[in-house]
Every structure is written in structure tokens, then in C-alpha cells.
Design a protein around this motif. Structure first.
Motif, mmCIF file in Angstrom:
data_model
loop_
_atom_site.group_PDB
_atom_site.id
_atom_site.type_symbol
_atom_site.label_atom_id
_atom_site.label_comp_id
_atom_site.label_asym_id
_atom_site.label_seq_id
_atom_site.Cartn_x
_atom_site.Cartn_y
_atom_site.Cartn_z
ATOM 1 N N PRO A 8 0.816 -1.213 0.000
ATOM 2 C CA PRO A 8 0.000 0.000 0.000
ATOM 3 C C PRO A 8 0.856 1.272 0.000
ATOM 4 C CG PRO A 8 -0.703 -1.499 1.740
ATOM 5 C CD PRO A 8 0.577 -2.029 1.189
ATOM 6 N N GLN A 10 -0.940 4.586 -1.535
ATOM 7 C CA GLN A 10 -1.970 5.628 -1.557
ATOM 8 C C GLN A 10 -2.644 5.800 -0.197
ATOM 9 O OE1 GLN A 10 -2.006 7.372 -4.202
ATOM 10 N NE2 GLN A 10 -4.017 8.073 -4.727
ATOM 11 N N GLY A 11 -2.947 4.720 0.476
ATOM 12 C CA GLY A 11 -3.650 4.799 1.749
ATOM 13 C C GLY A 11 -2.746 4.745 2.967
ATOM 14 N N SER A 12 -1.453 4.805 2.744
ATOM 15 C CA SER A 12 -0.512 4.706 3.859
ATOM 16 C C SER A 12 -0.549 5.953 4.733
ATOM 17 C CB SER A 12 0.906 4.503 3.308
ATOM 18 O OG SER A 12 1.834 4.489 4.351
ATOM 19 N N ASP A 13 -0.508 5.753 6.052
ATOM 20 C CA ASP A 13 -0.459 6.891 6.975
ATOM 21 C C ASP A 13 0.885 7.598 6.921
ATOM 22 O OD1 ASP A 13 -3.032 6.417 7.860
ATOM 23 O OD2 ASP A 13 -2.382 5.191 9.564
ATOM 24 N N SER A 78 -5.676 -2.536 1.041
ATOM 25 C CA SER A 78 -5.312 -1.752 -0.133
ATOM 26 C C SER A 78 -5.989 -2.338 -1.358
ATOM 27 C CB SER A 78 -3.794 -1.762 -0.329
ATOM 28 O OG SER A 78 -3.443 -1.254 -1.600
#
Length: 158
Positions: A8, A10-13, A78
Motif C-alpha cells: 500500500p 496511496q492509503g498509507s499513513d 489496499s
């Protein structure tokens, strides 16, 4: 052997930490005598943000087609990783899914990998991560099989 590193972004913190982890995986793959492909080198959501969705798909699909197997970070949900796993498994590529003890990814994605003969391993530290990657890459070449070419969806649907 060529290994596609999936994880992942795009959605990673913490995008920088995610990139570092995938670079670490690629380093292990290379240290054990194999070639690694990192999608973020070509299709990173920040540094290559001008690429269209179609161009990202085409670039990553071409790289997946050149890969013999996949190592994926499955500890975070993801959509992209799930799609890559589905394509990899459907085309006969072996998958090593990795996650940390506290992570909770998609149970469906994990089940898909396991059903296709892949492995899901939990690692607590760098030593366990290295051991997992080294052990998986040490499997006999025949175990990895001969993956099939992945055709884009529009060509397989009537």
C-alpha cells in the motif's frame, strides 16, 4: 528470479515509511541473488502523480508480467495490492504475504494467497523479516512454477 514488491502507498499513513519498507524488501531480495521491481519507482502516487490511472495500470501490469513471483505487504487494506494479488495468483505466480503482528489487512486477500499456494508470514522485527524472505526465496525453482502472462480484462471478457 524477478520479484514484484507490492504494498500500500496511496492509503498509507506514512508514505515515506512505506517506501523505506519496500526498499528494505527489495534490498533483501537483491542480497539473496534476485531482481526486485518496486512500483513506486515508476508509479509513485506523489512523485508520478501526473500519470493517468491507465498508465499506472499498464506500467505495473507489464512489470507484474515480467515477474516470476510477488512479495506483498498484506498488513494494511489496499485496493491496489488486492488487485495485484488477484492477478498474480490467477496467473500462477507464488506470493509471499508479509505483515506485522499488530497489523490487520484483508482476510479475503490473505485467503486468496493461501488458496493459490502462497504463504502469509508475520514478522516482529528485521531479523524475522530477513529470515522469512530468505527462506521463501530459497524454495526450489520448480516450486515457483511457470507463471502465465496476464491479459488485461478487456481482452478476456466477451
Amino acid at each position: 528470479m524477478r520479484i514484484y514488491i507490492s504494498g500500500p502507498l496511496q492509503g498509507s499513513d506514512d508514505l515515506d515509511a512505506a517506501r523505506r519498507f519496500y526498499e528494505q524488501l527489495a534490498g533483501l531480495v537483491q542480497r539473496f541473488g534476485h531482481e526486485a521491481y518496486l512500483p513506486h519507482h515508476a508509479t509513485d502516487p506523489v512523485t508520478a502523480s501526473s500519470l493517468s490511472a491507465k498508465n499506472v495500470f499498464t506500467a505495473d501490469l507489464n512489470a507484474l508480467n515480467r515477474a516470476d513471483a510477488v512479495i506483498a505487504h498484506v498488513g494494511l487494506p489496499s485496493t491496489g495490492v488486492g488487485a495485484e494479488l488477484a492477478l498474480a495468483c490467477a496467473s500462477g505466480r507464488r506470493v509471499l504475504g508479509l505483515k506485522r503482528p499488530r497489523e490487520r489487512g484483508s482476510r479475503f486477500a490473505e485467503g486468496l494467497v493461501l488458496d493459490a499456494g502462497g504463504n502469509i508470514l508475520t514478522f516482529a522485527d528485521d531479523v524475522e523479516l530477513e529470515s522469512a524472505v530468505q527462506g521463501w526465496l530459497a524454495m526450489p525453482p520448480a516450486w515457483f512454477g511457470q507463471p502465465r502472462n496476464i491479459q488485461p480484462h478487456r481482452r478476456v471478457v466477451a
